[in-house]
Design an enzyme around this catalytic site. Structure first.
Site, short mmCIF file in Angstrom:
data_model
loop_
_atom_site.label_atom_id
_atom_site.label_comp_id
_atom_site.label_asym_id
_atom_site.label_seq_id
_atom_site.Cartn_x
_atom_site.Cartn_y
_atom_site.Cartn_z
CE LYS A 196 -2.24 -0.85 3.64
NZ LYS A 196 -1.87 -2.03 4.03
NE ARG B 205 6.90 -3.08 5.71
CZ ARG B 205 5.71 -2.94 5.86
NH1 ARG B 205 4.91 -2.40 4.73
NH2 ARG B 205 4.86 -3.32 7.02
P1 ADP Z 1 0.88 -2.17 7.68
O1 ADP Z 1 -0.19 -1.95 6.90
O2 ADP Z 1 1.98 -2.50 6.69
O3 ADP Z 1 0.75 -3.11 8.73
P2 ADP Z 1 0.88 0.95 8.34
O4 ADP Z 1 2.00 1.62 8.50
O5 ADP Z 1 -0.37 1.24 7.66
O6 ADP Z 1 1.48 -0.73 8.28
O7 ADP Z 1 0.38 0.74 10.14
C1 ADP Z 1 1.13 0.37 11.03
C2 ADP Z 1 0.42 0.23 12.54
O8 ADP Z 1 -0.26 1.56 12.71
C3 ADP Z 1 -0.67 -0.68 12.58
O9 ADP Z 1 -0.54 -2.08 12.64
C4 ADP Z 1 -1.43 0.03 13.71
O10 ADP Z 1 -1.18 -0.28 14.84
C5 ADP Z 1 -1.41 1.44 13.31
N1 ADP Z 1 -2.52 1.85 12.50
C6 ADP Z 1 -2.15 2.53 11.25
N2 ADP Z 1 -3.32 2.99 10.83
C7 ADP Z 1 -4.43 2.78 11.60
C8 ADP Z 1 -5.67 2.86 11.87
N3 ADP Z 1 -6.30 3.44 10.78
N4 ADP Z 1 -6.42 2.58 13.03
C9 ADP Z 1 -5.81 2.22 13.92
N5 ADP Z 1 -4.37 1.72 14.06
C10 ADP Z 1 -3.67 2.18 12.71
#
Ligand code: ADP
Length: 215
Positions: free
Chosen positions: A13, A127
């Protein structure tokens, strides 16, 4: 265009959002990156988010929704935005809809990146992320930087995220199935979803995404 990107952790993503946002000239808004920026600045929000993130759990909705709305209120989103990692459960999806409706706008499309689970684990294990900009994402085998440990885009230091451990990844995948997948059905009911295979070269996937969004 106002786009939501969904897909399991490791689907690419962040990589795709970075490229798509450039192609479409709209800001890339990643709640994961916003949390990581707060963590590195040592803000109270960052301190709260870190414990959830390291365990692979979702950060509580009150915190996440507030942070996402603040970001969406900034003026650079006037021409559209690409949301990456938000919404991540039904409560967030409904809060986003309400928030946009209040402003007389709506989500235009949802891109669902599909990738097999064993591939996800391989991608996450290799990664590496840039310290300067979390949207600059590499992989030690699949997408290596020209110089090991150095970001091709800005020269920043590459590091491995503290939540990219095997245990955290397992939890994140579980959370994805139970909490996040239901939002795909929610958006399918609004006829907004296009699913694209996220396997293959990075720019092939970007091309599929651009083609899907043109429709
Ligand atoms: P990935 O999709 O690769 O796991 P992200 O960088 O999108 O990584 O998210 C990492 C962490 O940040 C998630 O595992 C969660 O703990 C937190 N997080 C990100 N976006 C949200 C969201 N919309 N709601 C709750 N927690 C979130």
């Amino acid at each position: 265009m106002r786009i939501v990107l969904v897909g399991p952790p490791g689907a690419g993503k962040g990589t795709q959002a970075n490229l798509l946002a450039k192609t479409l000239s709209i800001p890339h808004i990643s709640t994961g990156d916003l949390f990581r920026a707060n963590i590195s600045q040592g803000t109270p929000l960052g301190v709260e988010a870190k414990s959830y993130m390291d365990q692979g759990q979702l950060v509580p909705d009150e915190v996440t929704i507030g942070m996402a709305k603040d970001r969406l209120l900034q003026s650079d989103t006037a021409g559209g935005f690409l949301l990456d990692g938000f919404p991540r459960n039904l409560a967030q999806a409904k809060a986003l809809d309400e928030f946009l409706t209040e402003q007389g706008i709506a989500v235009d499309g949802v891109l669902d990146l599909e990738v097999p689970e064993d591939e996800v684990v391989k991608r996450i294990a290799g990664r590496r992320i840039c310290r300067n900009n979390g949207a600059h994402v590499f992989h030690v085998v699949y997408n290596p930087p020209a110089v090991e440990g150095v970001c091709d885009e800005c020269g920043g230091e590459l590091y491995q995220r503290s939540d990219d451990t095997e245990e955290s990844v397992r939890t994140r995948l579980e959370v994805y199935h139970t909490e996040t997948e239901p939002i795909i059905d929610y958006y399918v009911q609004q006829q907004l979803v296009t699913t694209i295979p996220a396997l293959g070269k990075v720019d092939e996937v970007t091309q599929r995404a651009v083609d899907a969004l043109k429709k």
